[in-house]
Design a protein around this motif. Sequence first.
Motif, PDB file in Angstrom:
ATOM      1  N   ALA B  49       0.821  -1.217   0.000  1.00  0.00           N
ATOM      2  CA  ALA B  49       0.000   0.000   0.000  1.00  0.00           C
ATOM      3  C   ALA B  49       0.848   1.258   0.000  1.00  0.00           C
ATOM      4  O   ALA B  49       0.348   2.350  -0.231  1.00  0.00           O
ATOM      5  N   ILE B  69      -4.308   1.715  -5.449  1.00  0.00           N
ATOM      6  CA  ILE B  69      -4.737   0.575  -4.645  1.00  0.00           C
ATOM      7  C   ILE B  69      -5.902   0.938  -3.754  1.00  0.00           C
ATOM      8  O   ILE B  69      -6.122   2.099  -3.423  1.00  0.00           O
ATOM      9  N   TYR B  71      -7.446  -0.166   0.039  1.00  0.00           N
ATOM     10  CA  TYR B  71      -6.911  -0.806   1.239  1.00  0.00           C
ATOM     11  C   TYR B  71      -7.965  -0.861   2.331  1.00  0.00           C
ATOM     12  O   TYR B  71      -8.569   0.155   2.674  1.00  0.00           O
ATOM     13  N   PRO B  73      -7.864  -1.954   6.107  1.00  0.00           N
ATOM     14  CA  PRO B  73      -7.062  -2.490   7.202  1.00  0.00           C
ATOM     15  C   PRO B  73      -7.920  -3.338   8.133  1.00  0.00           C
ATOM     16  O   PRO B  73      -9.144  -3.330   8.038  1.00  0.00           O
ATOM     17  N   ALA B 134     -13.063   1.830  -0.826  1.00  0.00           N
ATOM     18  CA  ALA B 134     -11.821   1.394  -1.466  1.00  0.00           C
ATOM     19  C   ALA B 134     -11.993   1.216  -2.972  1.00  0.00           C
ATOM     20  O   ALA B 134     -11.034   1.372  -3.732  1.00  0.00           O
TER      21      ALA B 134
END
Lengths: 222, 310
Positions: B49, B69, B71, B73, B134
Motif C-alpha cells: 500500500a 490501490i 486498502y 485495514p 476502497a
Amino acid sequence: MAPLDDGDWRAIATSLLGGVLTLALIALLGTPLAQRLAAPRPPGWRGKAIGIVEAMVLLPMLTPTLAMGIVLAATFGPNTALGAAAQHLGLRLTNSFPAFLLAGVYAALPVYVVGARAALAEVPSALTDVARTLGDRPGRLFFRITLPLAGRGIAAALALAWVRAVGEFGVVLIIAYYPQGLPVRLWVDFQEAGLPAVFPLVLAFLALALPLPLALGLRARR
Amino acid sequence: MHPSPATSLAVAYRIAQPIALDARFTIAGFTVLLGASGTGKTTLLRALAGLLPAQGTPWGGLPAEARPIGYLPQGTALFPHLTALENAAYALRGTDRLERGRHLLAELGIADLASRRGRDLSGGEAQRVGLARALARDPALLLLDEPSSALDASTKEAVFAALIEAVAARAIPTLAATHDPAIALLAERLVLMGAGGILQEGTPRDLARHPANEEAARLLGYQNIWRAADGRLVAIRAEDVRLDDGAAPEGAAEMLEGIVATVHDAGHAVRVKLAAPLPLIAMLRSAPVLTPGQRIRLRLPHRRIVAVGG
C-alpha cells in the motif's frame, strides 16, 4: 473605585491585540510542531533530534518565568550580540511590540504544544493510513481527518495557551515592560494607587481573558 | 485456472522493518495470503500500500497517495465523523461525487446506510462501506487485512460472498491476508507465508495435494504430519481419519492401532488424540463412547494421505 484612565485603555488594547497575534503565532508554529511530536518517533538520530527539540520546547514550562525573562534578556538584550545585530536590521528584540509578542509565545507555546500533541496523538493512525491510500496528500488529510477528530483537544489547548499568554507577567516584566500590557499595568497601578483602585482593571482583565476559554469549553461540552 | 492478464499481478517486495521479508508471488483473482500471526502479513500489505518503506515492484518508491490501490485495514477504519456516504465518496472529486458515492453503496446493497455515521455502523456494515470506499477509485489492486476479523460468525459467510462477488464483477485482483482457514477455502489462488518469505503458492487444490513442507502443511490445516516407514514426510487431515468398525474397507488404507489419550465431544464430531504410537488427532463423525486408555484401531485411507515436500 476610579474608572479606567487612558493608560489603562492602552494596556487593554495592547493585551487584546498582542494576545490575538500571539495566539495566531502559537497556532501556526505549534500545530505542525505538535503533529511532528505526536507522530511515532523515527529510529536513530532523527528520533533523538526530535527528542531534543521536544525538550527545548517544553523547557519554558519548567522554568520560573522571571528566570526565563532574565535568560531571554541575556540572550537578546540590546547589549548582546544578537540584540545589537537585530537592531542594525531595525528590529528591537526587547521592550517593543515584537518583544511583547515573543514573551507571550515563549510562555504559552509549550502549553499549547503539550495539549495539541496529546489531541493529535489520539487520532488513530489507521485512519490517516486509509486516507492516504484514498489519494489524500498529508496537507489535505490533515484538514479532512486529523483536525476534525483532534478538534476538541486542540480547542482546549488553545484556550489554555490564551490564558497563559494574556496573563504572562514574569517574562514580560524583564524583556517587554513596554509596551504595557494588562498584567504590567495592573502591577504599576496597584503599586501607585492600592488594591481597591485597581478593581476595574482587574475586571477588565477577566473580561479579556475568560470569554475565549469559556466559549471553547462550552463547545467541547456539546 | 489460468490467470488472465487483466486480473493478475506479479509482486516482488523486499522489506527490512519492522519484519524482514523477501516476498515474491503472483496475485490472480481473489488471492488469499495465508500465514500464522506474526509472520508479517500485515507488514507485506502495508508495504504494497506504500505505508512503510520497502523496495519492490509494482509501485516501489511511490508514496501511498500515488498508488492505484484500495486498502481495508484490520477493523475497517471507517472515518467515524463522516457518514457512510461521505466515507464512500471520500476519494472522489467533482460536483457529482456524492451521487457516485450513492451508486457505489447501492451496488453493494447498502444504500440505506448512507446517512448513518461511520462510528454507528456494525462490523459487517462498516466493512461493506469500507469496501465501497476502497473501490471508488477503481483500484488496480485491492488489499484486505484480516477481512473476517470484524465479522461475527453468523454474517461472515454472507458478507464474504458479497465481497467476493463485488470484486469479481469488477475483475480487480484482490489480496486478502488472513490466518483463517475458512477464508482460504474461498480463494482462487493461495499464497502461503512463513517466517521471512513465501513458502508456496498455487491453487488451493494443488497446495492441498502437495504441501511444500511441514510449515505449509500445518497452514493448510493438516494436523497430522509424520515420517512414514520409507522416510517420506506425509500428512493427513484429522477429518479423514476413520475409526475401524470392522466393515468392508472402501480402498487401500494404513491401519493404525493406538491408545486413546484424550476424547472431546465437539458436537458434530468427536476429537480423539492418540497417546501412542503417534500423537495422531482424529475428528470422528460417528463413534461409540471412547475413554482415555482405551485401545482403538484407526484407518488412514491411502488416497487421503498426502506427501509433504520432497
